[in-house]
Design a protein around this motif. Structure first.
Motif, PDB file in Angstrom:
ATOM      1  N   GLU A 136       0.818  -1.217   0.000  1.00 21.07           N
ATOM      2  CA  GLU A 136       0.000   0.000   0.000  1.00 21.07           C
ATOM      3  C   GLU A 136       0.854   1.269   0.000  1.00 21.07           C
ATOM      4  OE1 GLU A 136      -3.269   2.494  -0.098  1.00 21.07           O
ATOM      5  OE2 GLU A 136      -3.191   0.324  -0.450  1.00 21.07           O
ATOM      6  N   ASP A 184       4.072   1.588  -0.916  1.00 24.81           N
ATOM      7  CA  ASP A 184       4.869   1.717  -2.143  1.00 24.81           C
ATOM      8  C   ASP A 184       4.017   2.197  -3.309  1.00 24.81           C
ATOM      9  OD1 ASP A 184       6.975   0.884  -0.638  1.00 24.81           O
ATOM     10  OD2 ASP A 184       7.309  -1.015  -1.681  1.00 24.81           O
ATOM     11  N   LYS A 185       2.757   1.797  -3.343  1.00 26.14           N
ATOM     12  CA  LYS A 185       1.837   2.276  -4.373  1.00 26.14           C
ATOM     13  C   LYS A 185       1.690   3.795  -4.269  1.00 26.14           C
ATOM     14  CE  LYS A 185      -2.507   1.400  -3.694  1.00 26.14           C
ATOM     15  NZ  LYS A 185      -3.786   0.632  -3.558  1.00 26.14           N
ATOM     16  N   ARG A 186       1.610   4.292  -3.062  1.00 26.19           N
ATOM     17  CA  ARG A 186       1.487   5.744  -2.859  1.00 26.19           C
ATOM     18  C   ARG A 186       2.798   6.460  -3.170  1.00 26.19           C
ATOM     19  NH1 ARG A 186      -2.863   6.672   1.988  1.00 26.19           N
ATOM     20  NH2 ARG A 186      -4.119   4.798   1.582  1.00 26.19           N
ATOM     21  N   ASP A 223       4.977   5.473  -5.395  1.00 32.04           N
ATOM     22  CA  ASP A 223       5.074   5.507  -6.855  1.00 32.04           C
ATOM     23  C   ASP A 223       4.276   6.670  -7.436  1.00 32.04           C
ATOM     24  OD1 ASP A 223       6.782   3.355  -7.200  1.00 32.04           O
ATOM     25  OD2 ASP A 223       5.159   1.881  -7.366  1.00 32.04           O
ATOM     26  N   LYS A 224       3.101   6.912  -6.875  1.00 37.52           N
ATOM     27  CA  LYS A 224       2.264   8.010  -7.371  1.00 37.52           C
ATOM     28  C   LYS A 224       2.923   9.367  -7.144  1.00 37.52           C
ATOM     29  CE  LYS A 224      -2.291   5.792  -7.043  1.00 37.52           C
ATOM     30  NZ  LYS A 224      -3.610   5.801  -6.379  1.00 37.52           N
ATOM     31  N   LEU A 225       3.685   9.469  -6.049  1.00 32.70           N
ATOM     32  CA  LEU A 225       4.373  10.730  -5.772  1.00 32.70           C
ATOM     33  C   LEU A 225       5.448  11.011  -6.825  1.00 32.70           C
ATOM     34  CD1 LEU A 225       4.646  10.423  -1.899  1.00 32.70           C
ATOM     35  CD2 LEU A 225       3.285  12.100  -3.160  1.00 32.70           C
ATOM     36  N   GLY A 226       6.137   9.959  -7.260  1.00 31.14           N
ATOM     37  CA  GLY A 226       7.026  10.066  -8.406  1.00 31.14           C
ATOM     38  C   GLY A 226       8.365  10.737  -8.188  1.00 31.14           C
ATOM     39  N   SER A 227       8.686  11.129  -6.965  1.00 32.82           N
ATOM     40  CA  SER A 227       9.959  11.811  -6.715  1.00 32.82           C
ATOM     41  C   SER A 227      11.060  10.817  -6.373  1.00 32.82           C
ATOM     42  CB  SER A 227       9.807  12.813  -5.567  1.00 32.82           C
ATOM     43  OG  SER A 227       9.595  12.134  -4.337  1.00 32.82           O
ATOM     44  N   LYS A 287      10.935   3.152  -0.815  1.00 33.81           N
ATOM     45  CA  LYS A 287      10.170   1.950  -1.159  1.00 33.81           C
ATOM     46  C   LYS A 287      10.779   0.678  -0.554  1.00 33.81           C
ATOM     47  CE  LYS A 287       8.468   1.154  -5.149  1.00 33.81           C
ATOM     48  NZ  LYS A 287       8.353   0.867  -6.587  1.00 33.81           N
ATOM     49  N   VAL A 324       3.003  10.751   2.677  1.00 32.70           N
ATOM     50  CA  VAL A 324       2.270   9.506   2.890  1.00 32.70           C
ATOM     51  C   VAL A 324       1.576   9.571   4.252  1.00 32.70           C
ATOM     52  CG1 VAL A 324       2.438   7.002   3.214  1.00 32.70           C
ATOM     53  CG2 VAL A 324       3.801   8.129   1.443  1.00 32.70           C
TER      54      VAL A 324
END
Length: 373
Positions: free
Chosen positions: A210, A212-214, A216-220, A227, A332
């Motif tokens: 959960e 790591d999915k968030r 990834d969305k942050l993208g920085s 992660k 997060v």
């Protein structure tokens, strides 16, 4: 016998198998894992039983008898699952005696549809305790807010409890308090506290999934660097809380009355992200007085190439706190993560229970038709 698993056990980690099936029991595979893989306990859940029922013919004879008797699907589900659990309890009974009742435990879960209804949960726990009728049974009760009073009540009645679906540190603290309250009520009722056992199942890999999915969305780049570390950090802080709670005056009074600690159990230890080491949640969560319940694939990976390097939990608390602070800094929301995980956990178990009932219903209809011919 695996030297790696020998070392893991020597560090104070009890190895439990997160799986059960009639095939495994009939074939002698469970005895082999006890002998060769240091397995000293078994856990089950609705997903595991749904999977077991969908394969092979091991359940056919019992299903045929249930169909002939006209047993409804709910009763059939309990007859089938408690049969396997009772058998596993008997297989593990020598371990139970050899470890002075510490291990040799087998867990079965209450109907997950009751997760937010304390009174029916307790009634179901009593029914399972009676149906299996083995001292090394543990009844799994989800750690929802509504499940906390059910945990206390079951413990107060001398029912061994595996508290499942724990994700947050706050909820884990509440679970420990619920255990203490149950022991205090049991003591007041004159029960032998040394005969009451409990574990607290703290889920690990789902936290990484959960978070790591968030990330990834942050993208920085800063988010990417975090992660694959949250599940271990969260569990390590849970162990810090365990040490704190079980050194309190409240616990000391219960211990002097004969109570056993509620051991932390690392659950959901199969690694979901293929980029992570497949023994991550074994190697990084070695601490005395813990249980690690593993799917067979994780157990075999650990036997083959785990890197057991002593206690990897104590002494890591500041690093774990720094990681959780870094998660907050990048955006997060930990409280939202654990809320979502608890809700999804209950929903997944309810879906698996529905799948199990559906499978049994089909099998009963099929066997009933066959018996009528």
């Amino acid at each position: 016998m695996s030297e790696t698993l020998d070392r893991l056990s020597a560090e104070g980690v009890a190895i439990w198998l997160d799986d059960i099936s009639r095939d495994r029991l009939q074939s002698g595979n469970l005895e082999a894992l006890i002998r060769d893989r240091r397995v000293v306990g078994v856990t089950s859940n609705p997903t595991i039983f749904a999977k077991a029922l969908s394969k092979g013919t091991a359940y056919d004879a019992q299903l045929r008898d249930l169909a002939v008797r006209g047993v409804d699907v709910e009763e059939a589900a309990r007859a089938i699952t408690t049969y396997d659990i009772r058998w596993a309890c008997d297989v593990l009974r020598p371990v139970f005696e050899r470890t002075a009742h510490l291990d040799g435990r087998v867990s079965i879960e209450v109907d997950p549809r009751l997760a937010r209804r304390p009174e029916p949960t307790v009634a179901e726990a009593r029914a399972l305790w009676w149906m299996v009728d083995r001292p090394n049974l543990m009844v799994k009760i989800p750690a929802t807010a509504e499940g906390l009073p059910a945990i206390t009540q079951a413990i107060s009645e001398g029912i061994n409890v595996n508290v499942t679906l724990i994700f947050s540190l706050e909820r884990y603290g509440q679970v420990i308090d619920a255990y203490f309250a149950g022991l205090e009520q049991a003591r007041a009722a004159g029960r032998d506290l040394s005969q009451i056992a409990s574990v607290a199942s703290f889920f690990v890999s789902r936290v990484d999934t959960e978070i790591d999915k968030r990330l990834d969305k942050l993208g920085s780049a800063k988010a990417a660097a975090l992660k694959g570390k949250s599940g271990v950090a969260n569990a390590r802080l849970a162990y810090a809380l365990y040490e704190e709670k079980f050194s309190s005056d409240r616990w000391q009074a219960l211990r002097e009355a004969g109570a056993r600690p509620q051991r932390p159990l690392w659950a959901s230890t199969g690694v979901k992200d293929p980029s992570l080491p497949d023994t991550l949640y074994v190697d990084e969560l070695v601490a005395p007085g813990t249980v690690n319940t593993m799917p067979e694939a994780t157990l075999e990976a650990a036997a083959d190439h785990s890197q057991i390097r002593g206690d990897t939990v104590r002494g890591s608390y500041e690093e774990a706190r720094a990681h959780m602070a870094a998660l907050k800094e990048v955006g997060v929301d930990y409280d939202d993560v654990v809320r979502v995980l608890e809700e999804e956990g209950v929903e997944k178990f309810e879906a698996s229970w529905a799948e199990l009932l559906s499978t049994i219903e089909r099998e009963l209809a099929d066997k009933g038709e066959g018996a009528a011919k």
